[in-house]
Scaffold this motif. Structure first.
Motif, PDB file in Angstrom:
ATOM      1  N   ILE A  65     -40.316 -98.645   5.467  1.00  0.00           N
ATOM      2  CA  ILE A  65     -41.636 -99.430   4.884  1.00  0.00           C
ATOM      3  C   ILE A  65     -42.579 -99.303   6.031  1.00  0.00           C
ATOM      4  O   ILE A  65     -43.288 -98.419   5.872  1.00  0.00           O
ATOM      5  CB  ILE A  65     -41.415-100.540   5.077  1.00  0.00           C
ATOM      6  N   ASN A  66     -41.895 -99.760   7.328  1.00  0.00           N
ATOM      7  CA  ASN A  66     -43.331 -99.365   7.750  1.00  0.00           C
ATOM      8  C   ASN A  66     -43.653 -97.703   8.582  1.00  0.00           C
ATOM      9  O   ASN A  66     -44.776 -98.255   8.771  1.00  0.00           O
ATOM     10  CB  ASN A  66     -43.160-100.432   9.614  1.00  0.00           C
ATOM     11  N   LEU A  67     -42.819 -97.735   8.592  1.00  0.00           N
ATOM     12  CA  LEU A  67     -42.407 -95.974   9.199  1.00  0.00           C
ATOM     13  C   LEU A  67     -43.642 -95.052   8.305  1.00  0.00           C
ATOM     14  O   LEU A  67     -44.067 -94.292   7.489  1.00  0.00           O
ATOM     15  CB  LEU A  67     -41.696 -95.501   9.080  1.00  0.00           C
ATOM     16  N   ILE A  68     -42.768 -95.422   6.385  1.00  0.00           N
ATOM     17  CA  ILE A  68     -44.017 -95.052   5.505  1.00  0.00           C
ATOM     18  C   ILE A  68     -45.339 -95.761   5.314  1.00  0.00           C
ATOM     19  O   ILE A  68     -46.198 -94.268   5.337  1.00  0.00           O
ATOM     20  CB  ILE A  68     -43.036 -95.595   4.273  1.00  0.00           C
ATOM     21  N   ASN A  69     -45.472 -96.394   6.115  1.00  0.00           N
ATOM     22  CA  ASN A  69     -46.735 -97.257   5.999  1.00  0.00           C
ATOM     23  C   ASN A  69     -47.694 -96.301   7.221  1.00  0.00           C
ATOM     24  O   ASN A  69     -49.444 -95.904   6.646  1.00  0.00           O
ATOM     25  CB  ASN A  69     -47.471 -98.087   5.893  1.00  0.00           C
ATOM     26  N   SER A  70     -47.233 -96.217   7.826  1.00  0.00           N
ATOM     27  CA  SER A  70     -47.039 -95.290   9.507  1.00  0.00           C
ATOM     28  C   SER A  70     -47.789 -94.163   8.883  1.00  0.00           C
ATOM     29  O   SER A  70     -48.895 -92.931   9.663  1.00  0.00           O
ATOM     30  CB  SER A  70     -46.923 -95.701   9.975  1.00  0.00           C
ATOM     31  N   ASN A  71     -47.127 -93.001   7.854  1.00  0.00           N
ATOM     32  CA  ASN A  71     -47.218 -91.966   8.433  1.00  0.00           C
ATOM     33  C   ASN A  71     -47.046 -91.032   7.051  1.00  0.00           C
ATOM     34  O   ASN A  71     -47.188 -89.938   7.042  1.00  0.00           O
ATOM     35  CB  ASN A  71     -45.530 -91.618   8.982  1.00  0.00           C
ATOM     36  N   CYS A  72     -46.995 -92.339   5.786  1.00  0.00           N
ATOM     37  CA  CYS A  72     -46.995 -90.848   4.267  1.00  0.00           C
ATOM     38  C   CYS A  72     -47.276 -91.460   3.525  1.00  0.00           C
ATOM     39  O   CYS A  72     -47.385 -91.165   2.546  1.00  0.00           O
ATOM     40  CB  CYS A  72     -45.595 -91.748   3.846  1.00  0.00           C
ATOM     41  N   ARG A  73     -48.894 -92.037   4.077  1.00  0.00           N
ATOM     42  CA  ARG A  73     -50.123 -92.584   3.160  1.00  0.00           C
ATOM     43  C   ARG A  73     -51.439 -91.483   3.052  1.00  0.00           C
ATOM     44  O   ARG A  73     -51.207 -91.218   4.435  1.00  0.00           O
ATOM     45  CB  ARG A  73     -51.026 -93.958   3.582  1.00  0.00           C
TER      46      ARG A  73
END
Length: 328
Positions: A320-328
């Motif tokens: 979830i943290n990686l999505i927030n950091s890279n996929c927004r």
């Protein structure tokens, strides 16, 4: 496992059998095997001797020979229940829970009130991913004997897999009071500490487990993981490699090798290892987080975001943290 005593046996075969039992109790397994072989040579239908020789082979690390002897004991005397119980142990050790459950079913009427039997039953159900039946069996084993450290350890492992960490810790704490040197309990305590990022505190527990069983591949792999998390990559790699040589179907070891390669900035090798882990067991913790990191490092951002979404669906906070950091 159960050691059987000589019943209605006479002559030289019985004498060799009893000598084998003495050596088995002394943990002189090769000598025990020699005496049991002599007993079988004197009396070819000596089910007790086949069963105890199978136990000696099991404790000496020869699981194939153990299974063969226990099967021979059952073929010699189909009503010889201790051999079924001991062969179930071998089946569990070799990853055959269906066969173990079949053998346990053969002796359920006699052994249903045995804490040892209920522990093995729980292991078989856990191996078949039947958590409800496994929980019931472990609960009964502990009810029958509250000091059954093995059942407490196994119930903790079941709780750990269901992310019931407080329940797992309670059982492990009790098990360590009962038997502070049980290798499996020590290893599981290390895993529980690692789950909350307490890697330095976890390391001594897995090292104590390895003192008991120095070549155990799962313990070596777990130590390798802890060393990776403590930035001791060079020490970690040989342990992970050893674990994979012992069992190349160990998804956790493939994941850890993937982590190692990510840390060495070799994302192509990391991706291959992590994909192999996914193929073997997609439920491995944080697998999709690391898999996505490898894809991102290879310039595959869209695939990485899709992979992290799969991790998010599995409840992986790192994904979830990686999505927030890279996929927004």
């Amino acid at each position: 496992m159960y050691i059987t005593s000589c019943s209605d046996r006479t002559g030289e075969a019985a004498q060799f059998f009893l000598k084998g039992n003495v050596q088995l109790q002394k943990r002189e397994y090769k000598e025990a095997i020699r005496y049991y072989t002599e007993a079988i040579g004197k009396k070819g239908d000596f089910a007790d001797a086949y069963s105890n020789r199978g136990l000696a082979h099991y404790r000496n690390g020869d699981l194939e020979a153990a299974q063969a002897d226990l099967t021979k004991a059952i073929q010699t005397d189909a009503t010889f229940e201790p051999a079924y119980l001991n062969r179930a142990d071998v089946f569990l050790a070799t990853g055959q829970p269906t066969d173990a459950l079949r053998d346990l079913g053969q002796i359920a009427k006699t052994y249903k009130d045995s804490t040892f039997y209920q522990t093995r039953l729980g292991e078989a159900y856990a191996g078949l991913n039947n958590a409800g039946q496994a929980q019931s069996a472990f609960d009964k084993a502990i009810l029958l004997d509250p000091k059954n450290a093995e059942a407490l350890t196994n119930r903790a492992a079941l709780a750990f897999g269901q992310k019931r960490y407080a329940d797992a810790q309670a059982d492990l704490k009790q098990a360590l009071v009962i038997d502070p040197n049980r290798a499996e309990t020590l290893n599981n305590q290390a895993l529980l500490l690692a789950q909350t990022g307490q890697y330095a505190q976890a390391l001594p527990f897995v090292e104590r487990a390895l003192t008991q069983q120095p070549t155990q591949p799962y313990y070596r792999n777990n130590k390798g993981y802890l060393l990776l998390m403590l930035n001791r990559d060079a020490e970690a790699k040989p342990l992970i490699d050893d674990a994979l040589r012992a069992n190349d179907k160990n998804a956790w070891a493939h994941r850890n090798l993937g982590i190692y390669y990510l840390r060495q900035q070799q994302p192509d090798k990391a991706l291959a290892s992590l994909q192999q882990a996914e193929k073997l067991d997609s439920s491995v913790d944080q697998l999709y987080s690391y898999l996505g990191e490898a894809q991102l490092a290879l310039g595959q951002k869209a695939q990485a975001c899709a992979t992290w979404q799969r991790g998010q669906q599995a409840g992986d906070e790192q994904a979830i943290n990686l999505i927030n950091s890279n996929c927004r």
